[in-house]
Design a protein around this motif. Structure first.
Motif, mmCIF file in Angstrom:
data_model
loop_
_atom_site.group_PDB
_atom_site.id
_atom_site.type_symbol
_atom_site.label_atom_id
_atom_site.label_comp_id
_atom_site.label_asym_id
_atom_site.label_seq_id
_atom_site.Cartn_x
_atom_site.Cartn_y
_atom_site.Cartn_z
ATOM 1 N N LEU A 1 1.106 -1.243 -0.033
ATOM 2 C CA LEU A 1 -0.057 0.012 0.021
ATOM 3 C C LEU A 1 0.821 1.330 0.070
ATOM 4 C CD1 LEU A 1 -2.774 -1.011 2.701
ATOM 5 C CD2 LEU A 1 -2.732 -1.193 0.272
ATOM 6 N N SER A 2 0.261 2.310 -0.748
ATOM 7 C CA SER A 2 0.944 3.618 -0.549
ATOM 8 C C SER A 2 0.896 4.237 0.740
ATOM 9 C CB SER A 2 0.536 4.497 -1.569
ATOM 10 O OG SER A 2 -0.703 4.910 -1.502
ATOM 11 N N THR A 3 1.514 5.443 0.928
ATOM 12 C CA THR A 3 1.452 6.235 2.316
ATOM 13 C C THR A 3 -0.035 6.644 2.394
ATOM 14 O OG1 THR A 3 3.491 7.053 1.420
ATOM 15 C CG2 THR A 3 2.625 7.541 3.883
ATOM 16 N N ASP A 4 -0.710 6.874 1.427
ATOM 17 C CA ASP A 4 -2.044 7.444 1.442
ATOM 18 C C ASP A 4 -2.930 6.366 1.810
ATOM 19 O OD1 ASP A 4 -0.954 9.991 0.778
ATOM 20 O OD2 ASP A 4 -1.985 10.115 -1.048
ATOM 21 N N GLU A 5 -2.710 5.327 0.944
ATOM 22 C CA GLU A 5 -3.600 4.118 1.201
ATOM 23 C C GLU A 5 -3.507 3.548 2.772
ATOM 24 O OE1 GLU A 5 -3.618 2.640 -3.500
ATOM 25 O OE2 GLU A 5 -2.103 1.923 -1.965
ATOM 26 N N LEU A 6 -2.177 3.362 2.941
ATOM 27 C CA LEU A 6 -1.872 2.912 4.405
ATOM 28 C C LEU A 6 -2.639 3.793 5.507
ATOM 29 C CD1 LEU A 6 -0.481 0.590 5.419
ATOM 30 C CD2 LEU A 6 1.343 2.068 5.786
ATOM 31 N N ALA A 7 -2.478 5.175 5.284
ATOM 32 C CA ALA A 7 -3.281 6.342 6.192
ATOM 33 C C ALA A 7 -4.980 5.750 6.232
ATOM 34 C CB ALA A 7 -3.230 7.618 5.842
ATOM 35 N N ILE A 8 -5.470 5.629 5.001
ATOM 36 C CA ILE A 8 -6.814 5.194 5.300
ATOM 37 C C ILE A 8 -7.272 3.753 5.730
ATOM 38 C CG2 ILE A 8 -8.930 4.720 3.754
ATOM 39 C CD1 ILE A 8 -7.898 7.066 1.992
ATOM 40 N N TYR A 9 -6.022 2.945 5.430
ATOM 41 C CA TYR A 9 -6.042 1.582 6.180
ATOM 42 C C TYR A 9 -6.177 1.480 7.532
ATOM 43 C CZ TYR A 9 -4.874 -3.484 6.388
ATOM 44 O OH TYR A 9 -5.018 -4.776 6.806
ATOM 45 N N ASN A 10 -5.064 2.294 8.063
ATOM 46 C CA ASN A 10 -5.039 2.540 9.343
ATOM 47 C C ASN A 10 -6.392 3.120 10.004
ATOM 48 O OD1 ASN A 10 -2.604 1.010 9.747
ATOM 49 N ND2 ASN A 10 -1.627 2.939 9.166
ATOM 50 N N ASN A 11 -6.997 4.063 9.550
ATOM 51 C CA ASN A 11 -8.068 4.552 9.872
ATOM 52 C C ASN A 11 -9.158 3.917 9.974
ATOM 53 O OD1 ASN A 11 -10.172 6.363 10.152
ATOM 54 N ND2 ASN A 11 -9.320 8.089 8.780
ATOM 55 N N LEU A 12 -9.233 2.822 9.082
ATOM 56 C CA LEU A 12 -10.358 1.888 9.183
ATOM 57 C C LEU A 12 -10.139 0.847 10.245
ATOM 58 C CD1 LEU A 12 -12.866 1.023 7.881
ATOM 59 C CD2 LEU A 12 -11.800 -0.379 6.245
ATOM 60 N N LYS A 13 -8.875 0.666 10.725
ATOM 61 C CA LYS A 13 -8.692 -0.350 11.739
ATOM 62 C C LYS A 13 -9.186 0.098 13.278
ATOM 63 C CE LYS A 13 -4.438 -3.143 10.552
ATOM 64 N NZ LYS A 13 -3.066 -3.292 10.524
ATOM 65 N N GLU A 14 -9.212 1.535 13.294
ATOM 66 C CA GLU A 14 -9.813 2.146 14.505
ATOM 67 C C GLU A 14 -11.065 1.985 14.519
ATOM 68 O OE1 GLU A 14 -7.342 3.006 16.741
ATOM 69 O OE2 GLU A 14 -6.043 2.100 15.425
ATOM 70 N N TRP A 15 -12.038 1.860 13.829
ATOM 71 C CA TRP A 15 -13.463 1.788 13.447
ATOM 72 C C TRP A 15 -14.151 1.047 14.607
ATOM 73 C CZ3 TRP A 15 -16.866 -0.733 9.227
ATOM 74 C CH2 TRP A 15 -18.103 0.002 9.287
ATOM 75 N N ASP A 16 -15.108 1.629 15.207
ATOM 76 C CA ASP A 16 -15.644 0.744 16.366
ATOM 77 C C ASP A 16 -16.975 0.098 15.683
ATOM 78 O OD1 ASP A 16 -17.483 2.567 15.729
ATOM 79 O OD2 ASP A 16 -17.615 3.582 17.657
ATOM 80 N N TYR A 17 -17.165 -0.125 14.594
ATOM 81 C CA TYR A 17 -18.012 -0.959 13.690
ATOM 82 C C TYR A 17 -19.349 -0.404 13.692
ATOM 83 C CZ TYR A 17 -14.071 -4.002 12.708
ATOM 84 O OH TYR A 17 -13.102 -4.598 12.404
ATOM 85 N N TYR A 18 -19.616 1.090 14.176
ATOM 86 C CA TYR A 18 -20.877 1.565 14.102
ATOM 87 C C TYR A 18 -21.099 2.544 12.770
ATOM 88 C CZ TYR A 18 -22.325 -0.215 18.601
ATOM 89 O OH TYR A 18 -22.841 -1.084 19.582
ATOM 90 N N ASN A 19 -22.133 2.258 12.257
ATOM 91 C CA ASN A 19 -22.300 3.061 10.886
ATOM 92 C C ASN A 19 -22.972 4.585 11.375
ATOM 93 O OD1 ASN A 19 -21.482 0.973 9.425
ATOM 94 N ND2 ASN A 19 -22.806 1.731 7.755
#
Lengths: 802, 118
Positions: free
Chosen positions: A586-604
Motif C-alpha cells: 500500500l502507498s502512504t495515502d492508502e496506508l493512512a486510510i487503512y489504518n484509519n479503518l482499523k480504528e473503527w468501532d463498527y458503528y455506521n
C-alpha cells in the motif's frame, strides 16, 4: 391594415391562451397553475379539521379529534360508519397518493405521463397485477360483511372527491394537469397488490437456472446453499415440529429445463425488509410485555403510512394504516399489539411452456395440447391512442415475456406462477386483528392472510407473546421452484399447500422473546421445503444477541435498538482481513486510510468516514469476487453477502477468487489488496466531485416524493446512520418507514414515528414535520384516547353528521 | 378620472368578479370586455390591463401564501425553478396574469376598432 392588426392580435391572444393553458412536457399549464383563484396558491392552507360536516351515508354521528400531530382519533358508533370515515379522512389528507399508488399497481401511469410510462405499465399488466387484484376482490366480495365495509370505505373516499372543486384539488393534480376518478373496492385490492408486489414479487429462479447450467450443481450449491452455515431463524431452533402430520411432497421424476435466459423481471428494490420483536413481561422492567415493529420500506413523501385511531363501542385500535386499505395494519388495541415483517418465501415460480405454434393458442401439458387463454389489456396513453396488449395465460399463469414484449426470438415462453395471482382476503386479517382481544383471536384472524407472507409478532395485555409466519405456502418437494420447471409435466405443478395450522409459529418461547428480521424462517428441522432465497443474515443476530445479552429491558432499550447502527457484516469480515492481508504494497495515502479503518468501532454513525471506506471497499471486493457473473446477455444473480464473506474466509484459494481478466491467479488475500486500492481511488474521485465522504454524504439518505423524488417536495442528505444490515436499516431510500413501540399496560402505552407527516399536501406544515425527529431517533407518545369525551391532548374536534 | 384609471379599475374589479366563476382566463376576459368599453391609446392598451392583473394576482397570491408562511410557495419556487424564493414566484405569477391580460387588452381594442369601422 386594421384587419391585419385584428388578425395579429387575435393570433397573439390565442397563442398566449394556448401557451398558458397547456402542459408542455413536465411544465404544468402555467396560467392554470399559477392563477391564485384556482391554482397552487389555493393549496397554501391546511385542511379543515374542525366544525361540523355532513357526510352522506353515515348512520350516526361520528366524532373526530385531531391531536397536535394531526393524527385523527375517530369515534364511530358502528363498523360501517367507521370505515366510511376512514376513507373520507384518508382521502382528505392523502387522496392523490391513494390514487397514484393504485394507478401504479394497475399499470395506468401512461394515463398521466404519456408513453414514457408505457413500458412500466405493460410490465405491471403482464405480470398479472390487475388479474390478481380482480381475483382478490372477488373473494373479498364473497364475504358479505367485508364487502359492505369496502363499499363504505369507497363511499367515504368518493364523498371527499365530490366535495372537491378545481381550486382545492391536491397540488399534484394541478402539476400534472389531470383529475381524480371515482374510488372503487377494486382499488383497495390493487393497493394490497401493490404491497404484495413490493414484498413478495421477487425471485431468482431464472437467474439460478442460468447459474446452475454454467457452474454445475456442486458449485451452485456452494454459492447458493439452502441454509447458511449458521442460522438464527425466526422460529427458535429448539421448536418441536412433531405436531405436523402432513408430509412434504415427494420429489418427482423428470428433468428440469436448463435454458439460457436473457430477460427476467426486475426484483423489488433491495433494502426492503423489516424488524419486529416482542419481549415477555418476565423480561421487561415493568412486567408488561413490550412489542416493537419497524417496517423498512421505501422512504416516500407522502409516506406509505397514515396513522389513525379507529374506534367503535366494540373496539378501539390505533396505529399505522395504509391509505387505500381498511383498518390499522401495524398497531394495537386495548388488548393486543401486532406488527409485521416480510416473511420472504419463494411463492413465485417459472414454468417453461412449449406452444404448438406461433399463435400461442395451445401448449403442451401432460401429453396433450391444452388451450391457453388471452387477457386483453387496454392501456390508455395521455395524448395518444390506447395501446392494446394481449397477454397469454396458461394453467400456470401469464407469459410475461413473449415476442410482443421484450422477447427477441422464438415463441416458447415462461409462465409465471405467483401467489399474488391466487386472490385471497388479506384485508379481512387486518380488520379482525383490529378487533382481536387475545392470542386465540389473533391466531384466528391470521388464517385469511395469503400474501405477502408476513411474520406477525404479537403481544397482549394478558402477557402472551407470539409470532406466526403467515401466508399461503405451496407444499413443495425439495428443490421445487428454485429453478425453472417443466410446464408440460403435471408433477412440476404445485401439488398442494402447507395446511395453515402447520405454518411455523411460536407462542411464549422459553427464551422470553420473539423476533424477526427477514432471516431464515426456520432451521432445517422444519419438515417442509424452505431454502435460502436471499434471507437477511445480520439484523436478526444483532437483535437476538441483544435480547440474550441481559435479563430485563425497558422502553429506552427498545428505542436504542431500533436506532442501532452496529455493522455486524463489517465486523465479521474486517478483522479477518486485517489479520490476513498483506498491507506492505500500500502507498502512504492508502496506508493512512487503512489504518484509519482499523480504528473503527463498527458503528455506521452518520458523521464518521469509516462506514464509507468499508462500504466502498466491500462493493469493490464483492464485484471483484464475482466477476465470473458478469456475462453479457445472461441474467445472473450474485451470491448473498453472507455467503460471500463465508467463502472469502473459508475458501480463500477457491477458483472463484481469481480475477478472470488478469493472467495471474488471485486468491482472497490478493482481492483484499486490489479491491482496497480500487476503493481508495474511487473514494478520491468521489471526494473530488462531492466533497467530504462522511457516511451521511456518501450514503445520501433521502425521503423522496412519490413523483420520482421531485426535489421540491423531498428531503435529501439526511443525517442518519445505519445501513441495510444494521437494525437502523436506513439506506439511500429505504429505512424504518414506521417505528412503533407498544408496552402492554392496560390500556397500552405506545410510541411511534415515521419519516413524513400526516398531510399529503406539500403546502401543509404537517407534510414533513416528522422527518426531523425521525432522523434524530425521537418518538411521539401516541395519544390513545379511551373515550370521545377525553379532552387532554386534543387540538381540534370535527363532528361528522349524517 | 382618466381613461387609464377607469380601465385599470374596471379590469381589476371585473377580473375579481369573473375569477369566481371562470378559470384562469377570466383575467383575459376581463381585459377584453374592459377594452371594448374603456378605450386606451398607444402602449397603455397593453400595460394598463397588465398592471391591473399583475396587481390583482400579486396581492391575492401574497395574501394566501403569507397566511401560510409561504410553505408551498417556497417549494414551488424550487420546482419551477426560481431559486426557492417565494417572492420571485409571486412576481412571476403577477407577470403571467398581467401578460395574458395585456395581450387580451390589445385584442379587445382591435375588436373595438373593427366593430366601429363597420
Amino acid at each position: 391594415m386594421k384587419y391585419l392588426k385584428f388578425f395579429l392580435s387575435f393570433l397573439l391572444t390565442a397563442a398566449i391562451f394556448y401557451g398558458l393553458n397547456t402542459k408542455f412536457g413536465s411544465i404544468p399549464p402555467i396560467g392554470k397553475f399559477l392563477n391564485p383563484y384556482t391554482g397552487i396558491w389555493q393549496n397554501e392552507k391546511e385542511a379543515k379539521i374542525d366544525g361540523t360536516l355532513s357526510l352522506e351515508g353515515l348512520s350516526k354521528e361520528v366524532t373526530v379529534h385531531y391531536d397536535e400531530n394531526l393524527i385523527p382519533h375517530v369515534f364511530a358508533q358502528n363498523d360501517l360508519d367507521l370505515y366510511r370515515v376512514q376513507g373520507y379522512l384518508t382521502a382528505r389528507h392523502r387522496l392523490w397518493q391513494m390514487e397514484f399508488q393504485t394507478h401504479g399497481a394497475a399499470g395506468r401511469i401512461s394515463e398521466i405521463f404519456g408513453d414514457v410510462a408505457l413500458d412500466y405499465d405493460r410490465h405491471q399488466r403482464r405480470r398479472g397485477n390487475i388479474y390478481g387484484a380482480e381475483r382478490a376482490l372477488k373473494q373479498m366480495q364473497e364475504d358479505k360483511v367485508l364487502s359492505s365495509a369496502l363499499d363504505s370505505y369507497a363511499a367515504g373516499v368518493n364523498a371527499f372527491i365530490n366535495e372537491l372543486d378545481v381550486a382545492n384539488l391536491p397540488v399534484e393534480y394541478k402539476l400534472l394537469d389531470y383529475q381524480p376518478e371515482v374510488w372503487t373496492p377494486l382499488k383497495t385490492a390493487l393497493l394490497l397488490m401493490y404491497m404484495t408486489r413490493d414484498l413478495a414479487g421477487g425471485d431468482n429462479d431464472l437467474e439460478y437456472t442460468n447459474a446452475l447450467r454454467i457452474f454445475g450443481k456442486e458449485r451452485f450449491d456452494l454459492l447458493f446453499p439452502d441454509f447458511f452455515e449458521t442460522v438464527d431463524p425466526v422460529i427458535p431452533m429448539e421448536t418441536d415440529w412433531s405436531f405436523i402430520t402432513t408430509p412434504i411432497t415427494p420429489v418427482p421424476q423428470g428433468e428440469m429445463p436448463l435454458d439460457t435466459i436473457t430477460e427476467t423481471l426486475p426484483n423489488p428494490p433491495r433494502g426492503i425488509g423489516s424488524n419486529n420483536w416482542a419481549v415477555s413481561g418476565k423480561r421487561t422492567y415493568s412486567g408488561n410485555a413490550i412489542l416493537a415493529n419497524d417496517p423498512h420500506l421505501k422512504l416516500n413523501l407522502p409516506s406509505l403510512w397514515y396513522v389513525m385511531q379507529l374506534s367503535t363501542p366494540e373496539y378501539n385500535s390505533f396505529g399505522a394504516t395504509l391509505p387505500g386499505a381498511l383498518g390499522v395494519i401495524s398497531g394495537f388495541n386495548k388488548h393486543i399489539s401486532w406488527g409485521e415483517t416480510n416473511a420472504t418465501r419463494d411463492v413465485m415460480d417459472w414454468y417453461k411452456i412449449e406452444f404448438r405454434d406461433s399463435t400461442m393458442k395451445e401448449y403442451r401439458f401432460d401429453g396433450i395440447w391444452e388451450k391457453s387463454s388471452f387477457r386483453v389489456e387496454e392501456i390508455k396513453i395521455r395524448g395518444q391512442s390506447t395501446f392494446i396488449d394481449s397477454v397469454t395465460y396458461t394453467r400456470h399463469g401469464p407469459i410475461v415475456f413473449d415476442p410482443n414484449f421484450r422477447k427477441k426470438s422464438g415463441y416458447s415462453g415462461y409462465a409465471m406462477k405467483w401467489m399474488g395471482h391466487e386472490g385471497g382476503n388479506s384485508q379481512s386479517t387486518f380488520i379482525k386483528l383490529n378487533k382481536s382481544k387475545n392470542y386465540s383471536e389473533y391466531k384466528e384472524a391470521l388464517k385469511d392472510h395469503i400474501a405477502p407472507a408476513q411474520n406477525f409478532a404479537f403481544a397482549s395485555v394478558d402477557g402472551d407473546i407470539a409470532l406466526w409466519i403467515q401466508g399461503k405456502f405451496p407444499n413443495k418437494w425439495k428443490g421445487q421452484g428454485k429453478f425453472l420447471m417443466d410446464g408440460s409435466n403435471p408433477e412440476h405443478e404445485w401439488q398442494g399447500f402447507i395446511p395453515q395450522e402447520f405454518n411455523a409459529h411460536t407462542l411464549n418461547p422459553e427464551r422470553g422473546f420473539v423476533s424477526s428480521a427477514n432471516q431464515h424462517p426456520v432451521d432445517p428441522s422444519y419438515p417442509y421445503f424452505v431454502f435460502n432465497d436471499f434471507y437477511e443474515a445480520y439484523r436478526n443476530r444483532i437483535i437476538n444477541n441483544f435480547f440474550n445479552s441481559k435479563e430485563t429491558f425497558d422502553i429506552q432499550d427498545f428505542k436504542n435498538l431500533q436506532n442501532n447502527n452496529y455493522n455486524l457484516k463489517a465486523h465479521e469480515l474486517l478483522p479477518f482481513i486485517f489479520e490476513t492481508m498483506d498491507s506492505s504494497s500500500l502507498s502512504t495515502d492508502e496506508l493512512a486510510i487503512y489504518n484509519n479503518l482499523k480504528e473503527w468501532d463498527y458503528y455506521n454513525d452518520f458523521s464518521k468516514i469509516e462506514p464509507t471506506i468499508w462500504a466502498s471497499w466491500w462493493e469493490e471486493l464483492f464485484e471483484l469476487t464475482w466477476d465470473e457473473f458478469n456475462k453479457e446477455g445472461i441474467a445472473l444473480t450474485k451470491p448473498t453477502s453472507y455467503q460471500t464473506i463465508h467463502l472469502l474466509k473459508t475458501k480463500g484459494d477457491d477458483i472463484f477468487m481469481d480475477i478472470l481478466k488478469t493472467p495471474e491467479k488471485e486468491v482472497a488475500k490478493d482481492l483484499f489488496v486490489i479491491s482496497f486500492q480500487n476503493a481508495v481511488s474511487s473514494l478520491a474521485d468521489w471526494k473530488e466531485k462531492n466533497g467530504e465522504y462522511s457516511w451521511q454524504n456518501y450514503k445520501g439518505t433521502y425521503v423522496g416524493h412519490l413523483l420520482q423524488g421531485l426535489p421540491a417536495f423531498s428531503h435529501f442528505n439526511l443525517p442518519i446512520g445505519g445501513d441495510g444490515s444494521s437494525v437502523n436499516a436506513a439506506t439511500e431510500n429505504t429505512g424504518g418507514s414506521w417505528r412503533m413501540i407498544v408496552e402492554m399496560t392496560s390500556p397500552p402505552t405506545a410510541y411511534g414515528i415515521y419519516p413524513g407527516g400526516q398531510s399529503g399536501n406539500p403546502g401543509s406544515k404537517y407534510y414533513d414535520n416528522f422527518v426531523d425527529p425521525w432522523v434524530k431517533g425521537k418518538y411521539h407518545k401516541l395519544l390513545f384516547l379511551q373515550s370521545k369525551d377525553e379532552k387532554a391532548g386534543i387540538m381540534t374536534t370535527q363532528t361528522l353528521i349524517p | 378620472m382618466s381613461q387609464k384609471t377607469i380601465n385599470f379599475t374596471a379590469t381589476f374589479i371585473l377580473a375579481l368578479i369573473l375569477s369566481i366563476f371562470l378559470p384562469w382566463w377570466s383575467v383575459m376576459t376581463a381585459a377584453i370586455i374592459t377594452a371594448l368599453f374603456v378605450e386606451l391609446k398607444g402602449f397603455a392598451v397593453f400595460y394598463i390591463p397588465f398592471l391591473a392583473i399583475f396587481l390583482l394576482w400579486v396581492l391575492y397570491a401574497f395574501m394566501l401564501s403569507n397566511a401560510n408562511d409561504f410553505t408551498l410557495a417556497k417549494k414551488i419556487a424550487v420546482l419551477l425553478p426560481l431559486g426557492g424564493n417565494p417572492y420571485t414566484l409571486i412576481l412571476v405569477t403577477g407577470f403571467i396574469g398581467g401578460l395574458a391580460a395585456g395581450i387580451a387588452g390589445i385584442f379587445g381594442k382591435e375588436c373595438k376598432l373593427l366593430f366601429r369601422s363597420r
